[in-house]
Design a protein around this motif. Structure first.
Motif, PDB file in Angstrom:
ATOM      1  N   LYS A 117       0.833  -1.199   0.000  1.00  0.00           N
ATOM      2  CA  LYS A 117       0.000   0.000   0.000  1.00  0.00           C
ATOM      3  C   LYS A 117       0.872   1.255   0.000  1.00  0.00           C
ATOM      4  CE  LYS A 117      -3.656   2.231   2.610  1.00  0.00           C
ATOM      5  NZ  LYS A 117      -4.507   2.176   3.802  1.00  0.00           N
ATOM      6  N   GLN A 118       1.934   1.263   0.798  1.00  0.00           N
ATOM      7  CA  GLN A 118       2.823   2.414   0.873  1.00  0.00           C
ATOM      8  C   GLN A 118       3.520   2.661  -0.465  1.00  0.00           C
ATOM      9  OE1 GLN A 118       5.940   1.980   3.720  1.00  0.00           O
ATOM     10  NE2 GLN A 118       6.507   4.137   3.662  1.00  0.00           N
ATOM     11  N   PHE A 119       3.970   1.591  -1.115  1.00  0.00           N
ATOM     12  CA  PHE A 119       4.639   1.715  -2.407  1.00  0.00           C
ATOM     13  C   PHE A 119       3.697   2.307  -3.449  1.00  0.00           C
ATOM     14  CE2 PHE A 119       5.776  -0.163  -6.557  1.00  0.00           C
ATOM     15  CZ  PHE A 119       7.042   0.375  -6.700  1.00  0.00           C
ATOM     16  N   ILE A 120       2.474   1.838  -3.498  1.00  0.00           N
ATOM     17  CA  ILE A 120       1.495   2.337  -4.465  1.00  0.00           C
ATOM     18  C   ILE A 120       1.156   3.790  -4.183  1.00  0.00           C
ATOM     19  CG2 ILE A 120      -0.881   2.083  -5.282  1.00  0.00           C
ATOM     20  CD1 ILE A 120      -0.483  -0.966  -4.887  1.00  0.00           C
ATOM     21  N   GLN A 121       1.016   4.176  -2.913  1.00  0.00           N
ATOM     22  CA  GLN A 121       0.708   5.568  -2.573  1.00  0.00           C
ATOM     23  C   GLN A 121       1.831   6.507  -2.990  1.00  0.00           C
ATOM     24  OE1 GLN A 121      -0.173   5.340   1.626  1.00  0.00           O
ATOM     25  NE2 GLN A 121      -2.365   5.149   1.253  1.00  0.00           N
ATOM     26  N   GLN A 122       3.074   6.070  -2.897  1.00  0.00           N
ATOM     27  CA  GLN A 122       4.184   6.913  -3.316  1.00  0.00           C
ATOM     28  C   GLN A 122       4.164   7.165  -4.814  1.00  0.00           C
ATOM     29  OE1 GLN A 122       7.664   4.903  -1.932  1.00  0.00           O
ATOM     30  NE2 GLN A 122       7.496   5.727   0.145  1.00  0.00           N
ATOM     31  N   ILE A 123       3.710   6.190  -5.577  1.00  0.00           N
ATOM     32  CA  ILE A 123       3.641   6.349  -7.028  1.00  0.00           C
ATOM     33  C   ILE A 123       2.458   7.224  -7.412  1.00  0.00           C
ATOM     34  CG2 ILE A 123       3.248   5.155  -9.210  1.00  0.00           C
ATOM     35  CD1 ILE A 123       4.743   2.786  -8.008  1.00  0.00           C
ATOM     36  N   VAL A 124       1.300   6.945  -6.820  1.00  0.00           N
ATOM     37  CA  VAL A 124       0.078   7.649  -7.178  1.00  0.00           C
ATOM     38  C   VAL A 124       0.056   9.058  -6.606  1.00  0.00           C
ATOM     39  CG1 VAL A 124      -2.427   7.621  -6.938  1.00  0.00           C
ATOM     40  CG2 VAL A 124      -1.206   5.501  -7.379  1.00  0.00           C
TER      41      VAL A 124
END
Length: 75
Positions: A28-35
């Motif tokens: 979830k953290q990785f995806i939030q950093q991208i989005v």
């Protein structure tokens, strides 16, 4: 029989390793950093004399030596 050949070539734990690394990469953290990347600074600092861009904590222009540093808030 082909499945056995793949397991021998990649090792007996290859399927388990592949399955376990995918969820950690898509956390979830990785995806939030991208989005939604963190916003960049909206203040620009530069020398009033020569226009050289400087860091926020600089008191003197490294290019010309002037102590007149301007800060511009960008929107």
């Amino acid at each position: 029989m082909k499945q056995l050949a793949v397991n021998r070539a990649c090792g007996p734990n290859a399927p388990a390793v592949a399955k376990s690394s995918i969820p950690s990469m898509l956390s979830k953290q990785f995806i939030q950093q991208i989005v939604r990347p963190e916003p960049l600074s909206t203040t620009h600092h530069e020398c009033r004399h020569c226009g050289y861009s400087v860091e926020e904590d600089v008191d003197e222009c490294p290019q010309c030596g002037s102590r007149e540093i301007a800060a511009y808030d960008l929107e």
